[in-house]
Design an enzyme around this catalytic site. Structure first.
Site, short mmCIF file in Angstrom:
data_model
loop_
_atom_site.label_atom_id
_atom_site.label_comp_id
_atom_site.label_asym_id
_atom_site.label_seq_id
_atom_site.Cartn_x
_atom_site.Cartn_y
_atom_site.Cartn_z
N GLU A 44 0.90 -1.40 0.10
CA GLU A 44 0.05 -0.13 -0.17
C GLU A 44 0.80 1.29 0.08
OE1 GLU A 44 -2.62 2.53 3.19
OE2 GLU A 44 -2.39 0.27 3.61
N THR A 72 -4.53 5.83 2.01
CA THR A 72 -4.88 7.19 2.44
C THR A 72 -5.71 7.83 1.35
OG1 THR A 72 -2.74 7.00 3.60
CG2 THR A 72 -3.98 9.10 4.05
N LYS A 132 -10.85 -2.09 6.94
CA LYS A 132 -9.53 -1.66 7.63
C LYS A 132 -9.96 -1.18 8.82
CE LYS A 132 -7.16 1.76 6.67
NZ LYS A 132 -6.18 2.96 6.22
#
Length: 215
Positions: A44, A72, A132
Protein backbone atom coordinates in the site's frame (compact mmCIF):
# COMPACT_ATOMS: atom_id res chain seq x y z
CA UNK A 1 -9.60 -6.48 -15.40
CA UNK A 2 -7.79 -8.27 -12.59
CA UNK A 3 -9.35 -11.31 -10.94
CA UNK A 4 -10.31 -9.60 -7.68
CA UNK A 5 -11.38 -12.81 -6.02
CA UNK A 6 -7.93 -14.25 -6.61
CA UNK A 7 -6.18 -11.04 -5.52
CA UNK A 8 -8.23 -10.87 -2.32
CA UNK A 9 -7.34 -14.46 -1.55
CA UNK A 10 -3.64 -13.70 -2.09
CA UNK A 11 -3.86 -10.76 0.32
CA UNK A 12 -5.55 -12.95 2.92
CA UNK A 13 -3.14 -15.85 2.39
CA UNK A 14 -0.07 -13.72 3.09
CA UNK A 15 -1.87 -11.93 5.92
CA UNK A 16 0.38 -8.88 5.76
CA UNK A 17 -0.09 -5.57 3.94
CA UNK A 18 2.96 -3.29 3.95
CA UNK A 19 2.07 0.39 4.29
CA UNK A 20 4.76 2.45 2.57
CA UNK A 21 4.92 6.15 3.38
CA UNK A 22 7.51 8.57 2.07
CA UNK A 23 9.15 6.35 -0.54
CA UNK A 24 10.83 7.84 -3.61
CA UNK A 25 11.04 6.93 -7.28
CA UNK A 26 14.60 5.73 -6.59
CA UNK A 27 13.86 3.42 -3.68
CA UNK A 28 10.31 2.16 -4.24
CA UNK A 29 11.42 -0.83 -6.34
CA UNK A 30 14.26 -1.93 -4.00
CA UNK A 31 11.88 -1.63 -1.02
CA UNK A 32 9.19 -3.59 -2.86
CA UNK A 33 11.63 -6.32 -3.86
CA UNK A 34 12.93 -6.64 -0.30
CA UNK A 35 9.37 -7.02 1.00
CA UNK A 36 8.49 -9.51 -1.73
CA UNK A 37 11.57 -11.60 -0.99
CA UNK A 38 10.37 -11.85 2.59
CA UNK A 39 6.91 -12.98 1.54
CA UNK A 40 5.06 -9.65 1.78
CA UNK A 41 3.51 -9.17 -1.65
CA UNK A 42 0.77 -6.63 -0.93
CA UNK A 43 2.04 -3.05 -0.93
CA UNK A 44 0.00 0.00 0.00
CA UNK A 45 1.69 3.20 -1.21
CA UNK A 46 0.11 6.16 0.57
CA UNK A 47 -1.06 9.02 -1.63
CA UNK A 48 0.29 11.88 0.46
CA UNK A 49 3.74 10.79 -0.74
CA UNK A 50 5.19 13.21 -3.35
CA UNK A 51 4.97 11.86 -6.93
CA UNK A 52 2.85 8.98 -5.67
CA UNK A 53 1.30 8.21 -9.05
CA UNK A 54 4.77 7.68 -10.49
CA UNK A 55 5.62 5.37 -7.58
CA UNK A 56 2.48 3.29 -8.07
CA UNK A 57 3.09 3.05 -11.81
CA UNK A 58 6.76 2.13 -11.37
CA UNK A 59 6.17 -0.54 -8.74
CA UNK A 60 3.18 -2.09 -10.51
CA UNK A 61 4.98 -2.11 -13.87
CA UNK A 62 8.34 -3.46 -12.74
CA UNK A 63 7.03 -6.03 -10.25
CA UNK A 64 4.32 -8.21 -11.71
CA UNK A 65 4.39 -10.63 -8.76
CA UNK A 66 3.27 -8.10 -6.13
CA UNK A 67 -0.11 -6.44 -5.56
CA UNK A 68 0.35 -2.67 -5.57
CA UNK A 69 -2.35 -0.34 -4.31
CA UNK A 70 -2.96 3.18 -3.04
CA UNK A 71 -3.47 4.15 0.59
CA UNK A 72 -4.88 7.11 2.52
CA UNK A 73 -7.29 7.83 -0.34
CA UNK A 74 -9.84 10.43 0.78
CA UNK A 75 -11.82 11.16 -2.37
CA UNK A 76 -12.98 9.58 -5.64
CA UNK A 77 -10.74 11.77 -7.81
CA UNK A 78 -7.62 10.47 -6.07
CA UNK A 79 -8.94 6.91 -6.30
CA UNK A 80 -9.43 7.21 -10.05
CA UNK A 81 -5.97 8.70 -10.61
CA UNK A 82 -4.36 5.91 -8.59
CA UNK A 83 -6.30 3.20 -10.41
CA UNK A 84 -5.32 4.60 -13.80
CA UNK A 85 -1.69 4.56 -12.60
CA UNK A 86 -1.91 0.83 -11.88
CA UNK A 87 -3.33 0.51 -8.35
CA UNK A 88 -5.03 -2.86 -7.85
CA UNK A 89 -6.72 -1.78 -4.62
CA UNK A 90 -7.68 1.43 -2.83
CA UNK A 91 -7.33 1.90 0.92
CA UNK A 92 -9.18 4.68 2.72
CA UNK A 93 -8.88 5.67 6.38
CA UNK A 94 -12.60 6.56 6.42
CA UNK A 95 -15.94 5.52 4.92
CA UNK A 96 -16.58 7.60 1.81
CA UNK A 97 -19.40 6.16 -0.34
CA UNK A 98 -18.30 8.18 -3.40
CA UNK A 99 -14.77 6.80 -3.16
CA UNK A 100 -16.14 3.27 -2.78
CA UNK A 101 -18.39 3.80 -5.80
CA UNK A 102 -15.49 5.07 -7.94
CA UNK A 103 -13.30 2.14 -6.91
CA UNK A 104 -15.98 -0.41 -7.78
CA UNK A 105 -16.72 1.40 -11.04
CA UNK A 106 -13.19 0.60 -12.17
CA UNK A 107 -13.33 -2.95 -10.85
CA UNK A 108 -10.58 -2.83 -8.26
CA UNK A 109 -10.53 -3.92 -4.63
CA UNK A 110 -11.86 -1.43 -2.09
CA UNK A 111 -10.77 -1.41 1.55
CA UNK A 112 -12.37 1.34 3.64
CA UNK A 113 -11.32 2.36 7.13
CA UNK A 114 -13.90 2.14 9.91
CA UNK A 115 -13.98 1.69 13.67
CA UNK A 116 -17.51 1.42 15.07
CA UNK A 117 -19.89 -1.43 14.18
CA UNK A 118 -22.13 1.06 12.35
CA UNK A 119 -19.23 2.36 10.25
CA UNK A 120 -18.02 -1.17 9.55
CA UNK A 121 -21.45 -2.33 8.36
CA UNK A 122 -22.00 0.85 6.34
CA UNK A 123 -18.66 0.41 4.54
CA UNK A 124 -19.40 -3.24 3.79
CA UNK A 125 -22.93 -2.55 2.55
CA UNK A 126 -21.55 0.25 0.37
CA UNK A 127 -19.24 -2.17 -1.42
CA UNK A 128 -15.96 -2.42 0.51
CA UNK A 129 -14.40 -5.84 0.05
CA UNK A 130 -12.52 -5.73 3.36
CA UNK A 131 -12.85 -3.28 6.24
CA UNK A 132 -9.71 -1.71 7.66
CA UNK A 133 -10.36 -1.43 11.39
CA UNK A 134 -8.53 1.81 12.14
CA UNK A 135 -7.01 2.82 14.45
CA UNK A 136 -7.04 -0.73 15.81
CA UNK A 137 -4.76 -0.01 18.75
CA UNK A 138 -7.47 2.13 20.40
CA UNK A 139 -9.45 -0.96 21.49
CA UNK A 140 -7.03 -3.82 20.78
CA UNK A 141 -7.53 -7.40 19.54
CA UNK A 142 -10.48 -8.20 21.81
CA UNK A 143 -12.54 -5.52 20.06
CA UNK A 144 -12.10 -7.34 16.75
CA UNK A 145 -13.47 -10.52 18.31
CA UNK A 146 -16.42 -8.62 19.80
CA UNK A 147 -17.30 -7.00 16.45
CA UNK A 148 -17.17 -10.38 14.72
CA UNK A 149 -19.84 -11.63 17.13
CA UNK A 150 -22.76 -9.88 15.40
CA UNK A 151 -20.89 -9.32 12.11
CA UNK A 152 -19.05 -12.63 11.46
CA UNK A 153 -19.35 -12.35 7.68
CA UNK A 154 -17.41 -9.09 7.34
CA UNK A 155 -13.65 -9.49 6.70
CA UNK A 156 -11.66 -7.22 9.01
CA UNK A 157 -8.09 -6.01 8.64
CA UNK A 158 -6.80 -4.14 11.70
CA UNK A 159 -4.29 -1.36 11.09
CA UNK A 160 -2.53 0.94 13.52
CA UNK A 161 -0.17 0.02 16.34
CA UNK A 162 0.38 -3.57 15.22
CA UNK A 163 3.85 -5.04 15.73
CA UNK A 164 5.53 -8.42 16.05
CA UNK A 165 4.55 -8.76 19.71
CA UNK A 166 0.79 -8.32 19.26
CA UNK A 167 0.21 -9.48 15.67
CA UNK A 168 -0.74 -13.03 16.62
CA UNK A 169 -3.46 -11.74 18.98
CA UNK A 170 -5.15 -9.90 16.10
CA UNK A 171 -4.97 -12.94 13.80
CA UNK A 172 -6.40 -15.19 16.51
CA UNK A 173 -9.17 -12.62 17.08
CA UNK A 174 -10.29 -13.09 13.48
CA UNK A 175 -8.29 -10.65 11.35
CA UNK A 176 -8.01 -11.79 7.70
CA UNK A 177 -4.80 -9.74 7.45
CA UNK A 178 -3.01 -6.87 9.20
CA UNK A 179 -1.70 -3.55 7.95
CA UNK A 180 1.87 -2.75 9.00
CA UNK A 181 3.43 0.69 8.71
CA UNK A 182 6.65 1.81 10.39
CA UNK A 183 6.83 -1.45 12.36
CA UNK A 184 7.82 -3.00 9.03
CA UNK A 185 8.90 -0.24 6.60
CA UNK A 186 10.74 2.86 7.83
CA UNK A 187 11.50 4.99 4.77
CA UNK A 188 13.43 7.47 6.91
CA UNK A 189 16.27 4.99 6.94
CA UNK A 190 18.88 4.96 4.20
CA UNK A 191 17.76 2.14 1.92
CA UNK A 192 21.19 0.58 1.48
CA UNK A 193 21.93 -3.12 1.08
CA UNK A 194 22.06 -3.75 4.83
CA UNK A 195 18.73 -2.02 5.44
CA UNK A 196 17.06 -3.93 2.63
CA UNK A 197 18.36 -7.27 3.93
CA UNK A 198 16.92 -6.38 7.35
CA UNK A 199 13.61 -5.47 5.69
CA UNK A 200 13.44 -8.91 4.08
CA UNK A 201 14.22 -10.53 7.43
CA UNK A 202 11.46 -8.58 9.19
CA UNK A 203 9.03 -9.45 6.39
CA UNK A 204 9.72 -13.14 6.86
CA UNK A 205 9.26 -12.75 10.61
CA UNK A 206 5.83 -11.14 10.25
CA UNK A 207 4.64 -13.63 7.61
CA UNK A 208 5.79 -16.52 9.81
CA UNK A 209 4.00 -15.02 12.80
CA UNK A 210 0.75 -14.94 10.82
CA UNK A 211 1.12 -18.58 9.78
CA UNK A 212 1.92 -19.65 13.32
CA UNK A 213 -1.09 -17.76 14.72
CA UNK A 214 -3.37 -19.45 12.19
CA UNK A 215 -2.10 -22.96 12.92
Amino acid sequence: MADNKKLLQEIKDSGVVAIIRGATVDNIVPISKALRDGGVKTLEITVETPNVLSLIEKASTELDDVIVGAGTVLDPETARAAILSGAKFVFSPTVNPETIRMTKRYGVICISGALTPTEILTAYESGSDVIKVFPSNVFGPSYLKDVHGPLPHIPLMPTGGINISNLSEYIKAGAVAVGLGSALVDTKLDMNEETLVELTRKSKEFVSAVKEARS
